[in-house]
Motif scaffolding. Structure first.
Motif, PDB file in Angstrom:
ATOM      1  N   TYR A 171      47.055   3.396 -22.187  1.00 24.12           N
ATOM      2  CA  TYR A 171      45.931   4.334 -22.022  1.00 24.12           C
ATOM      3  C   TYR A 171      46.412   5.627 -21.366  1.00 24.12           C
ATOM      4  N   ASP A 172      47.205   5.498 -20.302  1.00 24.96           N
ATOM      5  CA  ASP A 172      47.713   6.669 -19.603  1.00 24.96           C
ATOM      6  C   ASP A 172      48.611   7.512 -20.517  1.00 24.96           C
ATOM      7  N   ALA A 173      49.411   6.835 -21.330  1.00 29.48           N
ATOM      8  CA  ALA A 173      50.279   7.545 -22.268  1.00 29.48           C
ATOM      9  C   ALA A 173      49.452   8.284 -23.320  1.00 29.48           C
ATOM     10  N   LEU A 226      42.284  13.655 -28.919  1.00 29.28           N
ATOM     11  CA  LEU A 226      41.748  12.392 -29.410  1.00 29.28           C
ATOM     12  C   LEU A 226      41.067  11.621 -28.287  1.00 29.28           C
ATOM     13  N   MET A 227      41.697  11.573 -27.136  1.00 27.04           N
ATOM     14  CA  MET A 227      41.121  10.842 -26.009  1.00 27.04           C
ATOM     15  C   MET A 227      39.824  11.490 -25.523  1.00 27.04           C
ATOM     16  N   GLU A 228      39.794  12.795 -25.523  1.00 27.94           N
ATOM     17  CA  GLU A 228      38.562  13.485 -25.129  1.00 27.94           C
ATOM     18  C   GLU A 228      37.421  13.131 -26.078  1.00 27.94           C
ATOM     19  N   ASP A 229      37.748  13.039 -27.362  1.00 30.23           N
ATOM     20  CA  ASP A 229      36.744  12.689 -28.368  1.00 30.23           C
ATOM     21  C   ASP A 229      36.245  11.258 -28.142  1.00 30.23           C
ATOM     22  N   SER A 269      32.577   4.483 -22.783  1.00 30.46           N
ATOM     23  CA  SER A 269      33.946   4.810 -22.395  1.00 30.46           C
ATOM     24  C   SER A 269      33.981   5.188 -20.925  1.00 30.46           C
ATOM     25  N   PRO A 270      35.149   5.007 -20.272  1.00 32.03           N
ATOM     26  CA  PRO A 270      35.236   5.359 -18.849  1.00 32.03           C
ATOM     27  C   PRO A 270      35.039   6.846 -18.648  1.00 32.03           C
ATOM     28  N   LYS A 271      34.273   7.226 -17.652  1.00 31.97           N
ATOM     29  CA  LYS A 271      33.974   8.638 -17.380  1.00 31.97           C
ATOM     30  C   LYS A 271      34.596   9.060 -16.074  1.00 31.97           C
TER      31      LYS A 271
END
Length: 423
Positions: A401-403, A411-414, A421-423
């Motif tokens: 996840y961190d990577a 993509l992660m922001e989307d 999803s974690p906020k």
């Protein structure tokens, strides 16, 4: 009333803290640099005290070159026994060179792209002022409190306007730092022009993105012989990285260090490339700066240097704990995110090899070889999920996840904007 230039502002010993409180932060052929508190101004400054009979021309060039990406000069230092020097802003974050040593490698990619663009902005400004720096290298690029680049050390700089008319006044012979000098500069009759800086910038690009010193450990005599013969730092490891824009960076550095000065690009053309590449990594800059500052502000406990994330196949680091919108995301939340978005991540992640490399020892060598042999990022992600994430537990999923936050910020922001999803 006319304003004084920086060169006309004189700082004397009585304006500064007692000599016993001066902290030496650097030294070289020019003299020494000290961190000193200015009693009247109320903040720390850097005082570069020249050796006896040293030229004070550096102040002239810094005055002419004054801009956002050049070290700010406050005035001239005059000591009680005739010492002279420069008073500049104090850059407590050091230089790119010291950053490379602290991280044991290159900075995070978004920060690297920002640094090389800011250096290009600085040099382009110098060239528009008809100034050639002549000593571009990591130790001469200083970092402010938020890791923005500031070009420093104008001790070798020269005016490049009307070069053909100035031949008799310019000092002949090689100047600069050998690994960053163009082949033509090894000719004792060479007289510096702007393409000198272009070549040096190409080598500097290589150093920033590899975190290494060019020709490290090689005798300078051999370097002097081989550079004119066409030897340049190796680009194989860089070209194999799956990082957006790295191919363009390698292409730019090769153009800059071309043996023929006439074929090297102008800095306005370098800027077009660096600005375009920076825009593709802009979303990750804030996070990258936070990560690096966390390292720099950490105590010198064992292992602190290894707390920054991996930059490619050369260096392996660990990722510090991150937070989203001020709230720490737990390992369990990260693992659930990775499981929930498995199919989307397999289809849309484009930096699978770099992510697998970042996971380091969490990915067995045999598994990594299989991943590396796959031709598409999608197939690489399938192997990573089935062979590593499935059996590695929440610890490995959290590292994955961190990577993803590092290499796939858009993509992660989307995905993180979706419910649950974690906020």
């Amino acid at each position: 009333m006319a304003l004084l230039s920086h060169r006309e502002t004189v700082v004397r010993s009585e304006n500064l803290a007692p000599v016993a409180d001066w902290q030496e932060v650097g030294r070289g052929g020019f003299g020494r640099v000290y961190k000193i508190r200015h009693k009247d101004w109320g903040f720390d400054v850097a005082v570069k005290v020249f050796k006896r009979n040293a030229s004070n021309k550096e102040a002239c060039f810094m005055d002419l070159a004054s801009n956002e990406f050049v070290l700010r000069m406050y005035g001239i230092y005059e000591g009680p026994s005739g010492e002279r020097g420069l008073v500049t802003e104090y850059m407590r974050r050091g230089s790119i060179e010291s950053l490379q040593k602290r991280l044991s490698g290159p900075p995070p990619w978004p920060l690297a792209f920002r640094l090389v663009h800011q250096i290009a902005l600085a040099v382009n400004f110098l060239h528009l002022k008809n100034i050639v720096h002549l000593d571009l290298k990591p130790s001469n690029v200083l970092l402010d409190d938020t890791l923005n680049a500031k070009l420093a050390d104008f001790g070798l700089s020269k005016v490049s306007v009307n070069v053909m008319m100035m031949r008799s006044s310019l000092q002949a012979g090689p100047q600069g730092t050998f690994p960053y000098m163009p082949p033509e500069a090894f000719d004792m009759s060479y007289e510096p022009v702007q393409t000198f800086d272009t070549y040096s910038y190409g080598i500097l690009l290589w150093s920033v993105f590899t975190g290494k010193e060019p020709y490290e450990g090689v005798n300078y005599t051999l370097v002097e012989l081989r550079i004119p013969e066409g030897d340049r730092p190796p680009c194989g490891d860089l070209q194999r990285l799956q990082v957006v824009g790295i191919t363009d960076i390698v292409d730019l550095m090769k153009k800059c260090w071309d043996k023929d000065p006439a074929k090297r690009p102008h800095f306005k053309d370098c800027l077009k490339t660096t600005e375009r590449l920076l825009s593709r990594h802009s979303n990750g800059i804030q996070k990258a700066v936070y990560e690096v500052l966390t390292i720099l502000d950490s105590t010198n406990q064992q292992g602190a240097v290894n707390d920054i994330m991996d930059q490619g196949p050369v260096i392996k680091h660990k990722l510090p704990s991150l937070s989203v919108s001020g709230k720490t995301v737990t390992r369990n939340e990260k693992a659930k995110f990775v499981d929930r978005h498995r199919h989307v991540l397999i289809q849309r992640v484009s930096n699978a090899l770099a992510i697998a490399e970042e996971l380091g020892d969490m990915v067995h060598n045999e598994t990594y070889n299989i991943i590396q042999a796959k031709e598409t990022s999608e197939n690489r992600l399938r192997v990573l999920y089935s062979a590593t994430l499935h059996s590695g537990g929440n610890k490995v999923k959290a590292a994955f996840y961190d990577a993803l936050k590092r290499y796939e910020p858009d993509l992660m922001e989307d995905l993180e904007s979706q419910p649950g999803s974690p906020k």
